[in-house]
Write an enzyme that holds these catalytic residues in place. Structure first.
Site, PDB file in Angstrom:
ATOM      1  N   TYR A   1       0.860  -1.180   0.000  1.00  0.00           N
ATOM      2  CA  TYR A   1       0.000   0.000   0.000  1.00  0.00           C
ATOM      3  C   TYR A   1       0.892   1.224   0.000  1.00  0.00           C
ATOM      4  O   TYR A   1       1.830   1.318   0.792  1.00  0.00           O
ATOM      5  CB  TYR A   1      -0.875  -0.023   1.255  1.00  0.00           C
ATOM      6  CG  TYR A   1      -1.745   1.204   1.454  1.00  0.00           C
ATOM      7  CD1 TYR A   1      -2.844   1.436   0.628  1.00  0.00           C
ATOM      8  CD2 TYR A   1      -1.484   2.107   2.477  1.00  0.00           C
ATOM      9  CE1 TYR A   1      -3.659   2.550   0.821  1.00  0.00           C
ATOM     10  CE2 TYR A   1      -2.293   3.221   2.676  1.00  0.00           C
ATOM     11  CZ  TYR A   1      -3.375   3.437   1.843  1.00  0.00           C
ATOM     12  OH  TYR A   1      -4.172   4.532   2.037  1.00  0.00           O
TER      13      TYR A   1
ATOM     14  N   ASP B   1       9.343   2.764  -0.447  1.00  0.00           N
ATOM     15  CA  ASP B   1       8.321   3.395   0.392  1.00  0.00           C
ATOM     16  C   ASP B   1       8.591   2.932   1.819  1.00  0.00           C
ATOM     17  O   ASP B   1       8.213   1.827   2.217  1.00  0.00           O
ATOM     18  CB  ASP B   1       6.921   2.974  -0.085  1.00  0.00           C
ATOM     19  CG  ASP B   1       5.822   3.516   0.820  1.00  0.00           C
ATOM     20  OD1 ASP B   1       6.144   4.056   1.903  1.00  0.00           O
ATOM     21  OD2 ASP B   1       4.647   3.383   0.452  1.00  0.00           O
TER      22      ASP B   1
ATOM     23  N   LYS C   1       4.973   8.846   9.039  1.00  0.00           N
ATOM     24  CA  LYS C   1       4.772   8.270  10.371  1.00  0.00           C
ATOM     25  C   LYS C   1       5.812   8.725  11.410  1.00  0.00           C
ATOM     26  O   LYS C   1       5.669   9.793  11.973  1.00  0.00           O
ATOM     27  CB  LYS C   1       4.692   6.746  10.276  1.00  0.00           C
ATOM     28  CG  LYS C   1       3.482   6.296   9.418  1.00  0.00           C
ATOM     29  CD  LYS C   1       3.224   4.828   9.514  1.00  0.00           C
ATOM     30  CE  LYS C   1       2.180   4.336   8.529  1.00  0.00           C
ATOM     31  NZ  LYS C   1       0.805   4.423   8.971  1.00  0.00           N
TER      32      LYS C   1
HETATM   33  N1  HOZ Z   1      -4.347   0.969   6.581  1.00  0.00           N
HETATM   34  C1  HOZ Z   1      -3.843   2.123   7.279  1.00  0.00           C
HETATM   35  C2  HOZ Z   1      -2.519   1.804   7.924  1.00  0.00           C
HETATM   36  N2  HOZ Z   1      -1.753   0.830   7.280  1.00  0.00           N
HETATM   37  C3  HOZ Z   1      -4.858   2.610   8.289  1.00  0.00           C
HETATM   38  C4  HOZ Z   1      -4.554   3.944   8.857  1.00  0.00           C
HETATM   39  C5  HOZ Z   1      -5.636   4.514   9.783  1.00  0.00           C
HETATM   40  O1  HOZ Z   1      -6.777   4.048   9.793  1.00  0.00           O
HETATM   41  O2  HOZ Z   1      -5.331   5.452  10.491  1.00  0.00           O
END
Ligand code: HOZ
Length: 431
Positions: free
Chosen positions: A147, A242, A270
């Site tokens: 992702y 990434d 992050k």
């Molecule tokens: N799929 C996102 C993290 N890998 C979710 C992030 C979120 O809901 O804050």
């Protein structure tokens, strides 16, 4: 164990559903794949979060990674208070953004030039634009289950956010965009070699989560990342790591340091924002000099380099730079790994546990997980049950079997022992 009360959370969720899609501002938070209602958080401190019903949880979500020091670290909070008094946004350069960029470059020297943005999504889409501008080619290669944020064209077989809901590719992405995205299986060098031989001149870049954190935690096979590096160099394709999730997590220097690979470009997010919205992209001078106003590739942002976000990032990185920080983080992560594996074994439930530094994941399967197809074959019903049992025991893990867990500096051995006890009971019920 008596069920925790989530009365206030339920009331808030019902209210939220009337005004937000699914009652949330990011889909996985809605608990859809694990069942039950999301808990609404009131506050957090160290390794713990507290919900609006007054329940305490040991937290392994850590805001999906950023809170590597633990929540509300006093150094970060005090610096933020001081910074807020000086002004919360100027839309103009500040010394803070130079300081953070220099700190990042020290640890990630492959980012010779970088730009701060507001999220990982912005970082990846901007890096791809730079790579396209630099090469003059349009196509992007990504890998199944990775992702890279929710930009059009990257939402193709994109792991957790989509996989959790069983949608491989999002509607609303024009076919013309998706046409430029080539998706290949992760950990399959032959597939990548084949596409290079066939279409290299059309490919601008390859973007990869070097350790896949959005399908759980999938490790690269030995030689895989090295192979990607060699082939991309041979064919003049920009290699983008990434590291939004893996940065400062797989090791201090991220996956690129741990696996000794120098990508052409890197995306961070992050951790470098210390819990505030930040992303960064950067890389080789000749690529980054394409970015406006040095070059013709446009990318901008009113809140980019925001003084509060820069402050939280600087304070976080200062603590991460201390000589004993990673020793402690790795020891805690190893203890958790050992304890969870042992709990599963004693409970007699088949699981595979993977860890890369301070990122980890438990899959309910007896087979190795090497790519997205393997992850999707694991038992997600068992994961949902395990999740609910853990939450009820006061342990917060991500509400999807396609997400990684994270360790912080604030977690204690007693937190880890409590987690292992809860996991043992939960594994027994899941069996
Ligand atoms: N799929 C996102 C993290 N890998 C979710 C992030 C979120 O809901 O804050």
């Amino acid at each position: 164990m008596p069920k925790l009360s989530h009365k206030r959370s339920k009331e808030l969720f019902n209210k939220a559903k009337r005004i937000m899609p699914g009652g949330v501002n990011s889909p996985v938070r809605a608990f859809k794949s694990v069942g039950g209602n999301p808990i609404f958080i009131d506050s957090a401190k160290g390794s713990k979060i507290y919900d609006v019903d007054g329940n305490e949880y040991i937290d392994y979500v850590l805001s999906w990674g950023p809170m590597i020091l633990g929540h509300t670290h006093p150094k970060v909070i005090n610096a933020l208070k001081k910074a807020a008094e000086k002004g919360t946004s100027f839309g103009a350069p500040t010394p803070l953004e130079v300081e953070l960029a220099e700190m990042v470059k020290k640890v990630y020297p492959s980012m010779e030039i970088m730009r701060m943005v507001n999220s990982g999504t912005e970082a990846t889409m901007s890096a791809i634009r730079a790579a396209r501008g630099f090469t003059g080619s349009d196509k992007v290669v990504k890998f199944e289950g990775c992702y890279h944020g929710h930009a059009d064209g990257l939402l193709v077989k994109a792991g957790s956010g989509l996989a959790t809901f069983g949608v491989p590719t999002s509607p609303g992405v024009p076919k013309d965009y998706a046409r430029n995205t080539i998706t290949l299986p992760y950990n399959d060098l032959k597939a990548f070699k084949k596409i290079c031989e066939k279409a290299a001149k059309h490919i601008a870049c390859v973007i990869i989560e070097p350790v896949v954190g959005n399908s759980g935690c999938i490790l690269p096979k030995s030689g895989y990342l090295e192979g990607l590096r060699k082939l991309t160099a041979k064919y003049g394709i920009v290699l983008i790591f990434d590291e939004v999730m893996t940065g400062f997590r797989v090791s201090y220097g991220g996956a690129q340091k741990a696996f000794n690979i120098k990508p052409d470009m890197t995306c961070l997010g992050k951790v470098i924002g210390g819990g505030l919205p930040v992303g960064a992209y950067g890389g080789k001078k000749e690529i980054m000099r394409m970015i406006s106003p040095d070059g013709p590739v446009y990318q901008a942002g009113t809140l980019s380099g925001n003084p509060l976000a820069m402050t939280a990032g600087i304070e976080t990185l200062k603590i991460l730079a201390r000589p004993d920080t990673y020793k402690k983080l790795m020891a805690k992560s190893a203890l958790l790994e050992e304890s969870l594996k042992d709990a599963a074994k004693r409970a007699g439930v088949a699981t595979k546990f993977y860890r890369a530094g301070t990122m980890f994941c438990t899959y309910f399967t007896d087979k190795e997980v090497c790519n997205f197809t393997d992850a999707a074959r694991t038992d997600m019903d068992k994961f949902g049950k395990f999740f609910r049992e853990m939450l009820n025991s006061g342990v917060n893990i991500a509400p999807s079997g396609y997400e990684a867990g994270f360790m912080s500096l604030a977690h204690t051995n007693s937190d880890i022992r409590k987690t292992a006890r809860a996991a043992y009971e939960a594994f027994k019920k899941v069996k």
